[in-house]
Motif scaffolding. Structure first.
Motif, mmCIF file in Angstrom:
data_model
loop_
_atom_site.group_PDB
_atom_site.id
_atom_site.type_symbol
_atom_site.label_atom_id
_atom_site.label_comp_id
_atom_site.label_asym_id
_atom_site.label_seq_id
_atom_site.Cartn_x
_atom_site.Cartn_y
_atom_site.Cartn_z
ATOM 1 N N GLY A 6 0.795 -1.052 -0.017
ATOM 2 C CA GLY A 6 -0.032 0.082 0.146
ATOM 3 C C GLY A 6 1.121 1.250 -0.166
ATOM 4 N N THR A 23 -6.587 -7.476 0.583
ATOM 5 C CA THR A 23 -5.639 -6.656 1.287
ATOM 6 C C THR A 23 -5.225 -7.394 2.328
ATOM 7 O OG1 THR A 23 -7.060 -4.900 0.398
ATOM 8 C CG2 THR A 23 -5.268 -4.559 1.960
ATOM 9 N N PRO A 76 -5.568 1.503 -1.001
ATOM 10 C CA PRO A 76 -4.867 1.083 0.131
ATOM 11 C C PRO A 76 -3.778 1.956 0.722
ATOM 12 C CG PRO A 76 -4.151 0.211 -1.799
ATOM 13 C CD PRO A 76 -5.176 1.018 -2.150
#
Length: 468
Positions: free
Chosen positions: A331, A375, A394
């Motif tokens: 991220g 994620t 993210p």
């Protein structure tokens, strides 16, 4: 817990004279009181204690319940000597000298010397405890600890300023009285945090139902036996409580393990071959690389027999995560600035590590991930995965796995939740992209992936209802 209720009930019965038989052969309680009074007068005459102020007579309004005819209501100060503890400066603490007993030295109703403080100074006789004195915590930051008591088993301990000692020939009976609802009721029933002490005046004035000395002995023997059994019951209750608390998570893990080993669903001959699925992914990946939509990855090593953690059905295949993902990346390095109007209160969720609110920490107008993906928390709650519909953004401390549509995202999420190991690091444990690219995952045919997800969704929802 049942054990705690039983303990209170048994102690209450004991101080009401309902736990033991009253015998005509017992000495009169008046003789006991007379002996205590004479002993006090001798100590005053010898100037070992000061003469006490007379305590108020017990009124009918103070008496909470009836007691046997050969018992008497007395004040604690009548049948004991009470004294507050010693104050000392931090500079007087030493590696040698006299041990000063404090609240932390009372554990489970006994003296515990695992954490001691010594002071190297002359201590007044009145601040030294004797064997068979009762050590009572009279001031504490926690109201629940006020009143906790233990019997001192050796001479020449000092005791601290937040403690009191109670010296009496009735000490064994009084030890249980001080644990009874009769004594503790006044401050146990108060729900505020303001009553965190018992003054010496209050302690001296507490009323005690006093049996003859012989019956005190019978009460103590009975309580020693009964309360030991109740303590055993409490220990078993605590073990059961832990088992009940942990059972849903253990069951969940067991079911997940069965699922990814192919033991939860049936393998059907009508399912497509998993080799065809993997070949389709390979061809699609090569096309995306050719069209420069994704970058070409470094080849991952072949899977060896030694790496395989468990057996899977014949029509499943072990693969490396990097070989079935379009992309795996970390991220963003910086969170979205929600103080700026253009990044605030829009409809694209911002996902961070952790499980609070399913990883969503806010909303933005910036889309970073358009594909349906997984994620993974890379720090903190390491390995926790979030399944996120497109689009989302993210941020720090998460890894994003974007899959080909030949892999059911929910299936892989279940696999990763179980198989991802804690990361490694010099100071903070973490997961990195290089760590998860070669991770082995068991892949069934697409149709069975969907059957597994359907079964797990139902079973795990039922398990959540078991949590207490």
């Amino acid at each position: 817990m049942l054990a705690d209720k039983l303990r209170k009930s048994v102690l209450q019965s004991a101080v009401q004279g309902k736990l033991t038989e009253q015998l005509a052969t017992d000495d009169k309680v008046e003789d006991l009181l007379q002996a205590i009074e004479e002993e006090k007068e001798l100590l005053i005459k010898e100037k070992k204690i000061k003469k006490q102020k007379p305590l108020p007579k017990i009124t009918e309004d103070e008496i909470p319940f009836a007691i046997p005819e050969n018992w008497r209501w007395v004040r604690l100060g009548e049948i004991s000597l009470l004294n507050i503890g010693l104050t000392f400066k931090p500079t007087e603490i030493s590696n040698e000298g006299t041990i000063v007993l404090r609240s932390s030295n009372i554990k489970n109703g006994k003296i515990d010397l695992s954490d001691i403080v010594r002071i190297n100074k002359e201590i007044p006789v009145s601040k030294l405890a004797k064997k068979n004195d009762l050590l009572i915590c009279v001031i504490n930051g926690s109201k629940n600890l006020v009143g906790k008591t233990a019997i001192i088993e050796n001479d020449n301990f000092a005791f601290g300023a937040f403690m009191s000692i109670c010296r009496s020939k009735c000490y064994k009976y009084l030890y249980y009285y001080l644990s009874s609802p009769l004594f503790r009721g006044n401050f146990d029933s108060v729900t505020t945090t303001t009553i965190n002490q018992i003054t010496q005046t209050n302690l001296k004035n507490r009323i005690v139902p006093l049996p003859p000395l012989a019956e005190q002995k019978r009460i103590v023997e009975k309580l020693d036996n009964v309360l030991a059994n109740i303590d055993e019951l409490k220990a078993n209750e605590e073990k059961l409580s832990i088992l009940q608390k942990n059972f849903p998570d253990k069951l969940k893990k067991s079911i997940l393990q069965s699922a990814i080993q192919g033991n939860l669903t049936e393998q059907l001959a009508t399912d497509d071959k998993v080799e065809d699925l993997l070949q389709a992914i390979k061809e699609e990946k090569e096309l995306l690389i050719k069209e420069k939509k994704i970058k070409k990855q470094k080849s991952l090593p072949e899977i060896t027999e030694e790496e395989i953690p468990f057996a899977i059905p014949e029509n499943w295949k072990w693969v490396r995560l990097g070989n079935i993902a379009k992309n795996i990346f970390a991220g963003g390095d910086k969170p979205v600035d929600f103080t700026k109007e253009k990044n605030f209160n829009n409809n694209i969720p911002v996902v961070a590590n952790g499980i609070t609110n399913n990883g969503v920490v806010g909303y933005t107008n910036k889309a970073k991930v358009e594909d349906i993906s997984i994620t993974i928390s890379a720090r903190g709650t390491i390995g926790y995965t979030i399944y996120r519909e497109k689009p989302y953004f993210p941020i720090v401390r998460v890894l994003v796995v974007i899959l080909f549509d030949k892999i059911t995202t929910r299936y892989l999420q279940y696999v990763l939740n179980l198989l991802l190991e804690s990361g490694v690091g010099t100071s903070i444990k973490q997961l990195t992209v290089p760590m998860i690219l070669p991770k082995l995952v068991p892949i069934p045919p697409l149709a069975e992936q969907k059957r597994i997800v359907e079964t797990l969704d139902k079973l795990l929802a039922d398990i959540e209802e078991l949590k207490i």
